[in-house]
Design a protein around this motif. Structure first.
Motif, short mmCIF file in Angstrom:
data_model
loop_
_atom_site.label_atom_id
_atom_site.label_comp_id
_atom_site.label_asym_id
_atom_site.label_seq_id
_atom_site.Cartn_x
_atom_site.Cartn_y
_atom_site.Cartn_z
N TRP A 140 0.85 -1.24 0.06
CA TRP A 140 -0.23 -0.09 0.13
C TRP A 140 0.84 1.24 0.17
N LEU A 141 2.16 0.95 0.25
CA LEU A 141 2.86 2.81 0.70
C LEU A 141 3.15 2.47 -0.53
N TYR A 142 3.91 1.56 -1.36
CA TYR A 142 4.45 1.20 -2.42
C TYR A 142 3.88 1.73 -3.40
N ARG A 143 2.21 1.66 -3.71
CA ARG A 143 1.06 1.87 -4.38
C ARG A 143 0.52 3.24 -4.02
N ALA A 144 0.72 3.77 -2.75
CA ALA A 144 0.32 5.05 -2.66
C ALA A 144 -0.86 5.02 -2.33
N GLY A 145 -1.60 3.60 -2.10
CA GLY A 145 -2.69 3.14 -2.35
C GLY A 145 -3.35 1.83 -1.91
N LYS A 146 -4.80 1.69 -1.98
CA LYS A 146 -5.15 0.42 -3.01
C LYS A 146 -4.39 -0.29 -3.69
N ASP A 147 -4.34 -1.26 -3.84
CA ASP A 147 -3.81 -2.13 -5.04
C ASP A 147 -4.39 -3.26 -4.98
N ASN A 148 -4.88 -3.51 -7.01
CA ASN A 148 -5.83 -4.92 -6.97
C ASN A 148 -4.07 -5.74 -7.74
N ARG A 149 -3.47 -5.18 -8.26
CA ARG A 149 -2.54 -6.15 -8.36
C ARG A 149 -1.82 -7.21 -7.53
N TRP A 150 -1.04 -6.75 -6.79
CA TRP A 150 -0.49 -7.87 -5.95
C TRP A 150 -1.67 -8.94 -5.02
N LEU A 151 -2.28 -8.17 -4.21
CA LEU A 151 -3.14 -8.55 -3.58
C LEU A 151 -4.83 -8.52 -3.89
N ARG A 152 -4.43 -9.03 -4.95
CA ARG A 152 -6.04 -9.32 -5.69
C ARG A 152 -5.98 -10.75 -5.04
N ARG A 153 -7.18 -10.96 -4.53
CA ARG A 153 -7.36 -13.01 -4.29
C ARG A 153 -6.47 -13.28 -3.00
N VAL A 154 -6.10 -12.10 -2.18
CA VAL A 154 -5.46 -13.10 -1.54
C VAL A 154 -5.55 -11.73 0.39
N PRO A 155 -6.08 -12.20 1.44
CA PRO A 155 -6.32 -12.18 2.43
C PRO A 155 -5.61 -10.59 2.74
N CYS A 156 -6.64 -9.34 2.48
CA CYS A 156 -6.08 -8.11 3.59
C CYS A 156 -7.08 -7.12 3.59
N THR A 157 -8.12 -7.82 3.93
CA THR A 157 -9.59 -6.29 4.08
C THR A 157 -9.56 -6.24 5.85
#
Length: 186
Positions: A140-157
């Motif tokens: 999230w820091l790297y992307r400066a917010g939400k991400d759906n590239r790496w954190l897609r379909r993995v626990p992160c909510t």
């Protein structure tokens, strides 16, 4: 809690409350996710960072002008200590923390490397919740917010209040807080 100097009363109040009672914080902030809490760092000023550091009892140098070097050092330490090396590599252009980026992606062609991304997600899923929270926060820091590239379909909510309580119990909260507080931008 004393009022922060910036406009970030809500995230700092959530952290303060979650440190005292994650259950009460969850009731007061029922939909406030960890991703939103990490992203709030982008809007923090020096006064907000001072409040964050005081609440979480972490020491930060002042003035905050040397955060690039300190963030890089702490980021590299977190990646090593918590075994996140399969998720992040040190092969990017630039100096300091700018050279660190998530694996599973061809940055030259701007596309996902399917097999590598599959491995990234498998490695991430195999980690304990606290390690996942650290890795997701770095993304999230790297992307400066939400991400759906790496954190897609993995626990992160995770709810922020639950995440703070869990990281505190697991003994990683100070390292997480230091990452967020020292973050100078990517």
């Amino acid at each position: 809690m004393n009022e922060p100097g910036g406009d970030l009363i809500e995230p700092l109040a959530l952290i303060d409350l979650a440190l005292r009672s994650p259950e009460v914080a969850r009731r007061c902030f029922p939909k406030y996710r960890l991703t939103r809490l990490v992203a709030s760092r982008l809007d923090m000023d020096d006064t907000d960072i001072e409040h964050l550091a005081a609440m979480l009892e972490i020491k930060l140098p002042t003035p905050f002008s040397d955060f690039n070097r300190l963030f890089e050092h702490h980021l590299r330490n977190v990646i090593t200590v918590y075994g996140l090396d399969t998720l992040f590599s040190d092969d990017g252009p630039g100096a300091h923390h700018h050279a660190i980026r998530p694996t599973g992606y061809d940055f030259h062609y701007d596309e996902v490397i399917a097999i590598d991304m599959e491995q990234w997600r498998a490695d991430y899923r195999a980690m304990s919740d606290d390690r996942q929270m650290l890795a997701a926060s770095i993304i999230w820091l790297y992307r400066a917010g939400k991400d759906n590239r790496w954190l897609r379909r993995v626990p992160c909510t995770w709810l922020a209040a639950d995440a703070i309580g869990h990281m505190r119990s697991a003994g990683v909260l100070a390292d997480w807080a230091r990452l967020v507080a020292l973050y100078p931008g990517w």
